[in-house]
Motif scaffolding. Sequence first.
Motif, PDB file in Angstrom:
ATOM      1  N   MET A   1       3.428   5.781  -3.148  1.00  0.00           N
ATOM      2  CA  MET A   1       4.636   6.330  -3.755  1.00  0.00           C
ATOM      3  C   MET A   1       4.494   6.414  -5.271  1.00  0.00           C
ATOM      4  O   MET A   1       4.838   7.424  -5.900  1.00  0.00           O
ATOM      5  CB  MET A   1       5.837   5.452  -3.373  1.00  0.00           C
ATOM      6  CG  MET A   1       7.190   5.983  -3.795  1.00  0.00           C
ATOM      7  SD  MET A   1       8.525   4.800  -3.470  1.00  0.00           S
ATOM      8  CE  MET A   1       8.315   4.507  -1.709  1.00  0.00           C
ATOM      9  N   LEU A   2       3.960   5.361  -5.865  1.00  0.00           N
ATOM     10  CA  LEU A   2       3.775   5.339  -7.315  1.00  0.00           C
ATOM     11  C   LEU A   2       2.762   6.387  -7.761  1.00  0.00           C
ATOM     12  O   LEU A   2       2.928   7.012  -8.818  1.00  0.00           O
ATOM     13  CB  LEU A   2       3.341   3.951  -7.768  1.00  0.00           C
ATOM     14  CG  LEU A   2       4.422   2.872  -7.714  1.00  0.00           C
ATOM     15  CD1 LEU A   2       3.814   1.495  -7.923  1.00  0.00           C
ATOM     16  CD2 LEU A   2       5.504   3.147  -8.749  1.00  0.00           C
ATOM     17  N   ARG A   3       1.714   6.599  -6.977  1.00  0.00           N
ATOM     18  CA  ARG A   3       0.745   7.631  -7.346  1.00  0.00           C
ATOM     19  C   ARG A   3       1.387   9.016  -7.319  1.00  0.00           C
ATOM     20  O   ARG A   3       1.067   9.872  -8.153  1.00  0.00           O
ATOM     21  CB  ARG A   3      -0.472   7.563  -6.432  1.00  0.00           C
ATOM     22  CG  ARG A   3      -1.360   6.344  -6.697  1.00  0.00           C
ATOM     23  CD  ARG A   3      -2.681   6.440  -5.963  1.00  0.00           C
ATOM     24  NE  ARG A   3      -2.530   6.394  -4.520  1.00  0.00           N
ATOM     25  CZ  ARG A   3      -2.420   5.276  -3.808  1.00  0.00           C
ATOM     26  NH1 ARG A   3      -2.412   4.096  -4.421  1.00  0.00           N
ATOM     27  NH2 ARG A   3      -2.299   5.313  -2.492  1.00  0.00           N
TER      28      ARG A   3
ATOM     29  N   LEU B   1      -3.444  -4.187  -4.749  1.00  0.00           N
ATOM     30  CA  LEU B   1      -3.118  -3.505  -3.501  1.00  0.00           C
ATOM     31  C   LEU B   1      -2.355  -2.203  -3.732  1.00  0.00           C
ATOM     32  O   LEU B   1      -2.216  -1.394  -2.817  1.00  0.00           O
ATOM     33  CB  LEU B   1      -2.297  -4.426  -2.597  1.00  0.00           C
ATOM     34  CG  LEU B   1      -2.990  -5.719  -2.147  1.00  0.00           C
ATOM     35  CD1 LEU B   1      -2.035  -6.581  -1.337  1.00  0.00           C
ATOM     36  CD2 LEU B   1      -4.242  -5.396  -1.338  1.00  0.00           C
ATOM     37  N   LEU B   2      -1.848  -1.988  -4.956  1.00  0.00           N
ATOM     38  CA  LEU B   2      -1.103  -0.774  -5.266  1.00  0.00           C
ATOM     39  C   LEU B   2      -2.023   0.423  -5.503  1.00  0.00           C
ATOM     40  O   LEU B   2      -1.556   1.564  -5.509  1.00  0.00           O
ATOM     41  CB  LEU B   2      -0.213  -0.990  -6.497  1.00  0.00           C
ATOM     42  CG  LEU B   2       0.864  -2.066  -6.353  1.00  0.00           C
ATOM     43  CD1 LEU B   2       1.609  -2.249  -7.669  1.00  0.00           C
ATOM     44  CD2 LEU B   2       1.842  -1.711  -5.236  1.00  0.00           C
TER      45      LEU B   2
ATOM     46  N   ALA C   1       0.826  -1.204   0.000  1.00  0.00           N
ATOM     47  CA  ALA C   1       0.000   0.000   0.000  1.00  0.00           C
ATOM     48  C   ALA C   1       0.862   1.258   0.000  1.00  0.00           C
ATOM     49  O   ALA C   1       0.558   2.238  -0.694  1.00  0.00           O
ATOM     50  CB  ALA C   1      -0.929  -0.009   1.222  1.00  0.00           C
ATOM     51  N   GLU C   2       1.958   1.222   0.758  1.00  0.00           N
ATOM     52  CA  GLU C   2       2.868   2.367   0.796  1.00  0.00           C
ATOM     53  C   GLU C   2       3.556   2.558  -0.558  1.00  0.00           C
ATOM     54  O   GLU C   2       3.741   3.687  -1.023  1.00  0.00           O
ATOM     55  CB  GLU C   2       3.902   2.170   1.899  1.00  0.00           C
ATOM     56  CG  GLU C   2       4.671   3.423   2.248  1.00  0.00           C
ATOM     57  CD  GLU C   2       5.532   3.260   3.481  1.00  0.00           C
ATOM     58  OE1 GLU C   2       6.383   4.141   3.724  1.00  0.00           O
ATOM     59  OE2 GLU C   2       5.371   2.259   4.213  1.00  0.00           O
ATOM     60  N   LEU C   3       3.918   1.446  -1.204  1.00  0.00           N
ATOM     61  CA  LEU C   3       4.482   1.529  -2.544  1.00  0.00           C
ATOM     62  C   LEU C   3       3.472   2.124  -3.520  1.00  0.00           C
ATOM     63  O   LEU C   3       3.821   2.944  -4.375  1.00  0.00           O
ATOM     64  CB  LEU C   3       4.919   0.144  -3.016  1.00  0.00           C
ATOM     65  CG  LEU C   3       5.427   0.046  -4.458  1.00  0.00           C
ATOM     66  CD1 LEU C   3       6.688   0.894  -4.652  1.00  0.00           C
ATOM     67  CD2 LEU C   3       5.700  -1.410  -4.839  1.00  0.00           C
ATOM     68  N   GLY C   4       2.204   1.719  -3.398  1.00  0.00           N
ATOM     69  CA  GLY C   4       1.175   2.275  -4.258  1.00  0.00           C
ATOM     70  C   GLY C   4       1.052   3.780  -4.105  1.00  0.00           C
ATOM     71  O   GLY C   4       0.920   4.512  -5.100  1.00  0.00           O
TER      72      GLY C   4
END
Length: 344
Positions: free
Chosen positions: A144-146, A265-266, A139-142
């Motif tokens: 970051m990607l956003r 989940l991203l 979720a934290e990576l998602g």
Amino acid sequence: MRAFLTIDDVTGLVAEQFGSDRRVTMLERLAGGTKKGVYRLRLDDGQAAILYVWAAAENYWPASETVPDDPFTDATGAELFTVNSAALTRAGARVPELLMVDRGRRHLDADLVLAEDLTGGTLEALMERDPRAAAGPLAELGAMLRRMHTTYGPEWGRLATSTPQRRTPEEMILARALGHLAQAAPRDQRLEAARPRIEEHLRALRGRVAARREFALVHGELGPDHVLLGPAGEPVLIDIEGVTFFDAEWEHAFLQLRFGPAYALLGPVDLDPRRLEFYRFAQVIGLIEGPLRIAGTDFPDRQWMLDLAELNIRKALAAIGQPSSGSLPTSLSTGLRGPTMLTA
């Protein structure tokens, strides 16, 4: 025989960076990279760091024909690494802290970057070991990607260059995929026979993509093996030389491939489904040509590359209604894993 670094090669660098009273007790070359050497340095006081080395002996990729404006092919070197590191940090993405950059070849006949050592392992390993525990970092990576995918540039291409682009991203990707197909088809009879239909399919997918000028900051080849876990369990992006301003769909086509069911989940941004479909198929072609090319070298995990090419040959044939018989290669039966930089 390739000559890799020894402790004696890095004593001067360590003395300059950490002090002349420090001694290297371990130099471990880490597995996975295909374009640069990645080494873990451990000192007698317990401190550790990661050394990136861009040298001919560390690069397994043979030369190949490329399209001149392709920002992803041959995206390597300390300049791209440092420029992209700064850009990702500004966009709110976590990357390893840089301790030293040497592009003047003061210590070795190679460009060098010394960076923070992150010992939490990869996100990929955590996803396999404990999927529930991986939900938080995913979720934290998602998030970051956003942040990255809503950071826009005025033009598409590498951050370290300012050459105006004369064609659109989708035109470049079509030329790239056709070039990959032309290089791969002579190496496999099935591809050679199906080449006209695959070319037709590529052009049809490209023809359905509407024009657009919105270029987001993308990693370029982001799998869970390119995400390390920091001291607080936070995701940290590595192998960042391919970072560029491009269509977010290019990133998400690869994310879907590499993250599988965990991709949801991203929490991805809104995407153009036709652009995504075109880019997904173009990446299939790249994941045939690249592995077949590197499998013809002294790369140590040759069979894995051949299996990866076989998997994507089957995908390409299935897309034009020509399925292949037989079971998938054993090494890929649980997903796409293995050495990095597959589409160099």
